[in-house]
Design a protein around this motif. Structure first.
Motif, short mmCIF file in Angstrom:
data_model
loop_
_atom_site.label_atom_id
_atom_site.label_comp_id
_atom_site.label_asym_id
_atom_site.label_seq_id
_atom_site.Cartn_x
_atom_site.Cartn_y
_atom_site.Cartn_z
N ARG A 99 0.82 -1.21 0.00
CA ARG A 99 0.00 0.00 0.00
C ARG A 99 0.85 1.27 0.00
O ARG A 99 0.44 2.31 0.50
N ILE A 100 2.05 1.18 -0.57
CA ILE A 100 2.92 2.36 -0.60
C ILE A 100 2.30 3.48 -1.44
O ILE A 100 2.49 4.66 -1.17
N ALA A 103 4.76 6.51 9.43
CA ALA A 103 3.92 5.54 10.12
C ALA A 103 3.17 4.67 9.13
O ALA A 103 3.00 3.46 9.34
N CYS A 104 2.74 5.27 8.03
CA CYS A 104 2.03 4.49 7.01
C CYS A 104 2.95 3.45 6.37
O CYS A 104 2.54 2.30 6.15
N THR A 105 4.20 3.82 6.10
CA THR A 105 5.13 2.86 5.51
C THR A 105 5.44 1.72 6.47
O THR A 105 5.63 0.57 6.05
N GLN A 106 5.49 2.01 7.76
CA GLN A 106 5.75 0.96 8.74
C GLN A 106 4.60 -0.05 8.78
O GLN A 106 4.83 -1.25 8.92
N ARG A 107 3.38 0.46 8.61
CA ARG A 107 2.22 -0.46 8.65
C ARG A 107 2.18 -1.39 7.44
O ARG A 107 1.67 -2.50 7.53
N THR A 108 2.76 -0.94 6.34
CA THR A 108 2.70 -1.76 5.12
C THR A 108 4.04 -2.38 4.77
O THR A 108 4.21 -2.96 3.71
N LYS A 148 5.68 -5.05 5.75
CA LYS A 148 5.76 -6.49 5.52
C LYS A 148 5.33 -6.86 4.12
O LYS A 148 5.97 -7.67 3.44
N SER A 149 4.24 -6.26 3.65
CA SER A 149 3.73 -6.61 2.32
C SER A 149 4.51 -5.93 1.20
O SER A 149 4.36 -6.29 0.03
N VAL A 205 10.02 1.02 -4.96
CA VAL A 205 9.38 2.30 -4.63
C VAL A 205 9.24 2.44 -3.12
O VAL A 205 9.50 3.51 -2.56
N PHE A 206 8.86 1.36 -2.45
CA PHE A 206 8.72 1.40 -1.00
C PHE A 206 10.04 1.76 -0.34
O PHE A 206 10.11 2.66 0.51
N HIS A 207 11.11 1.06 -0.72
CA HIS A 207 12.41 1.31 -0.08
C HIS A 207 12.94 2.71 -0.43
O HIS A 207 13.60 3.35 0.39
N SER A 208 12.66 3.18 -1.65
CA SER A 208 13.05 4.55 -2.00
C SER A 208 12.31 5.56 -1.15
O SER A 208 12.89 6.55 -0.69
#
Length: 465
Positions: free
Chosen positions: A50-51, A85-90, A92-93, A99-102
């Motif tokens: 959900r990034i 906080a939003c990135t921490q919640r997602t 695992k998936s 894009v998430f790691h960037s």
């Protein structure tokens, strides 16, 4: 692995929420190519990750923020913490998602640059709307929220729309950047209206700078904030050469009741008035904030002349009648007052004679910064370009305007004027993709390089898949 597609549209705000931040080269390449190019085969996003939602929320929370707004750092840090906080919640998936790691790296870098603490309040993606009638952003947000709720009741779909803003700037000989991002160099000697609508009037007075030349520069700016019921009565601000006051003509520095919520740089919150003046550098830099109509005006003195930059909501800029159609910011200069030729700025045939009107040359041994008026000198084309390049790295229209001014006047203060005008534009202009304007025929041809880099980047991503 899932469906291929460029996610996180709008995440270019991670690259530069203001002109200052810089990321590592790999992160810049990733975000600039994947988000700026908007190509559909750049990044793999799993359906569970959900990034994209996190980034969309962040963009929504920061869309109305600019560094010129009061409390920018506080609000930006709150949005960053919510994004984190939003990135921490997602997390695992999103494991293995580029894009998430960037985004995670970008958030960390921005929090460090903005001195944001990891712990603290966060912005809500569904904030409670507190209606502040003398705060333009609050007023329009309340109106859109009301319309949205009303639409649901009647079965219609409404989307939340951020108010659109326009930018106009004037500097130098003078050079005008209109609301439509048309860049013009004009004569316009005497008094001329830049803006004249139902809420705001801005008028400038221009005088010749060199004998025998049609070039002029601004030595007087008059700004009228018209009365707005319940928020402020009329206030007039006037600046002239060597008198850049930090007050309105009646001696006041603000107007209206202290009902507009504002956050300070230290995180504290308080009330400010509907209209107020901020002196950034005594006698050289003043900012006027009209929160009740969402307007910010920057006025500077550089050398003997003044510059002006303004940011105004589009709906207010369009609120005028047929008697107010002569507005340089809105329609540009009349054709008979144009010096440029359809975007091409012809350089003077030879350097001007030394001796500008009203110049005060430095005494022997006096440091150059001791007086705001440097002694005039003659510049050749290469000398002017070299001088302008000291402060203007990109050879866009601001650079070419600087060269034109030096060749026309011989006054090196116009270099600082062009540089400050560019910085004010970057601070107030709402659309980063429109910042750069190049004279006709001089824009850098970057398309082949960009296409090659994009192909190489996408090839790398497919190889990793």
């Amino acid at each position: 692995m899932g469906r291929a597609g460029c996610c996180c549209r709008g995440a270019e705000r991670l690259v530069s929420p203001s002109p200052v931040p810089r990321f590592q080269p790999l992160l810049l390449l990733t975000l600039a190519l994947c988000f700026g190019a908007r190509i559909g085969q750049c990044q793999v996003a799993t359906p569970q990750c959900r990034i994209q939602k996190c980034t969309t929320d962040f963009v929504s929370l920061t869309a109305h923020l600019t560094p010129a707004l009061d409390g920018f750092d506080t609000e930006f840090c709150k949005a960053l913490r919510a994004y984190s906080a939003c990135t921490q919640r997602t997390a695992k998936s999103c494991r293995g998602n580029l894009v998430f790691h960037s985004a995670v790296l970008g958030i960390s870098d921005l929090m460090s640059q903005r001195n944001c603490s990891r712990d603290g309040p966060t912005s809500s993606t569904h904030p409670e709307v507190h209606h502040e009638p003398c705060n333009y952003h609050s007023r329009t947000q309340h109106a859109h929220t009301h319309a949205h709720a009303h639409g649901h009741v009647h079965g219609h779909s409404h989307t939340h729309v951020q108010p659109g803003y326009l930018f106009c700037g004037l500097f130098g000989d003078p050079h005008l950047r209109t609301f439509k991002d048309s860049f013009q160099t004009c004569k316009v000697e005497g008094a001329w209206p830049l803006i004249d609508n139902n809420y705001l009037s801005v008028q400038v007075t221009n005088v010749p700078v060199v004998t025998g030349s049609s070039a002029t520069a601004t030595n007087k700016i008059t700004i009228i904030f018209k009365p707005y019921e319940g928020c402020t009565d009329q206030r007039v601000y006037q600046a002239v050469t060597d008198d850049l006051p930090a007050a309105f003509v009646d001696g006041t520095v603000s107007s209206g009741d202290p009902s507009h919520n504002s956050a300070g740089a230290d995180g504290s919150t308080g009330k400010v008035r509907a209209l107020w003046i901020s002196e950034r550098s005594p006698g050289r830099h003043v900012e006027l904030h009209a929160g009740y109509i969402g307007v910010t005006v920057i006025v500077r003195q550089l050398g003997r002349y003044l510059t002006m930059a303004v940011r105004i909501p589009e709906e207010l800029a369009q609120a005028y009648d047929a008697t107010q159609d002569l507005q340089l910011c809105l329609n540009g200069c009349p054709s008979g007052e144009r010096i440029d030729r359809g975007g091409h700025l012809p350089l003077p045939p030879s350097p001007p004679a030394l001796g500008l009107q009203l110049q005060q040359p430095r005494r022997p041994g006096q440091p150059s910064h001791a007086s705001p008026y440097s002694a005039p000198r003659g510049f050749g084309v290469e000398g002017a370009r070299q001088r302008c390049r000291e402060q203007l790295e990109v050879e866009d229209i601001y650079f070419h305007s600087c060269v034109f001014d030096l060749l026309t006047t011989g006054d090196a203060n116009f270099t600082a004027a062009a540089h400050s005008a560019q910085k004010d534009m970057e601070s107030l202009h709402p659309h980063r993709d429109r910042w750069r304007i190049y004279p006709r025929g001089s824009a850098p041809d970057s398309q082949p390089i960009a296409r090659l880099a994009l192909l190489l980047f996408c090839a790398l991503i497919w190889a990793l898949i």
